[in-house]
Design a protein around this motif. Structure first.
Motif: not given
Length: 283
Positions: A221-224, A200-219
């Motif tokens: 967030x790709x859309x982000x 909505x603004x020029x300063x968007x804020x995202x809180x992203x919850x991944x998994x304990x497996x780093x590869x799954x976390x990175x996978x």
């Protein structure tokens, strides 16, 4: 144009001696965290308003580019639900005043029971906030995500206040059953939030919850990465907070997200260099 990244806290037992020097006095922990990330969620202020002197030490430990997203006290958002909160807000705003421009946003996290019928209360609250602060509102009532009228009502109120709608993305976490104790614990506590990617603004804020497996976390967030790149090219300055159930590698992952975005937006300013775990020597 700037991308801030951070975690849900600046001290974690699992980081001691591995990411941050150990032992560290309390007044040095934020300084060392700020070598990894340039933003932090101010979750502690939800449970207790710090003293002004304590906040002043936060300023002393961080550079001018560091940003706090300060969470409003529980008494304001959950107990009094934004009504009759003049005194607790006065105390809170006085306490965080030393942050100055480091106060990126006042984080208004609302309970799941705060629904469309409560939006007029939110509108009145936002109108009373000092113009020196920007608000970022996180809602959890499902109607705001599934009912067009409720979505538009909230967006209108936030737009009039130049306030952001905080995106809390838990879709990657809930995409598969938990596989660790930390994930099983988070499974029962974290909200299953619909994905929202509109700023909505020029300063968007995202809180992203991944998994304990780093590869799954990175996978997950790709859309982000794609969205963040687009936001930056539009002239926005987003903030991304990376969570995992155990948060063991959260600072590393936050920096990795920044690196992935910077690989596509080379003009993006780099993050600071982490403070060495041990003092460097000449020999």
């Amino acid at each position: 144009m700037r991308l801030h990244v951070g975690c849900a806290m600046w001290a974690h037992k699992a980081w001691q001696g591995r990411l941050l020097a150990h032992p560290l006095p309390t007044q040095e922990r934020l300084r060392h965290y700020a070598g990894w990330c340039d933003a932090v969620e101010g979750n502690t202020t939800f449970y207790a308003t710090p003293t002004r002197d304590t906040v002043a030490t936060w300023v002393q430990q961080t550079g001018t580019d560091f940003r706090f997203v300060a969470k409003l006290p529980k008494v304001v958002t959950h107990e009094r639900r934004l009504s009759e909160v003049t005194e607790p807000m006065r105390v809170f705003l006085d306490a965080i005043a030393p942050l100055g421009p480091r106060a990126h946003a006042l984080w208004v996290q609302l309970p799941g029971s705060f629904g469309p019928d409560d939006v007029p209360t939110l509108a009145r609250f936002l109108r009373r906030l000092p113009a020196t602060y920007r608000a970022a509102v996180e809602v959890r009532h499902p109607a705001f995500f599934t009912e067009t009228r409720a979505t538009r009502l909230l967006e209108t109120v936030l737009g009039e206040a130049d306030a952001e709608w905080v995106s809390f993305d838990t879709t990657a976490f809930f995409a598969a059953p938990p596989t660790s104790d930390a994930e099983r614990d988070a499974w029962t506590k974290k909200p299953r939030m619909p994905l929202r990617t509109h700023a909505l603004t020029d300063r968007p804020i995202v809180r992203y919850l991944g998994r304990d497996d780093a590869d799954r976390t990175v996978e997950g967030w790709q859309h982000w990465v794609d969205i963040t790149v687009d936001w930056l090219r539009e002239g926005r300055s987003p903030t991304m907070f990376v969570h995992t159930p155990d948060n063991v590698d959260a600072p590393v992952l936050a920096r990795r997200f920044h690196d992935e975005v910077r690989a596509r937006v080379p003009d993006l300013a780099p993050l600071p260099e982490p403070i060495p775990l041990e003092p460097t020597t000449l020999f």
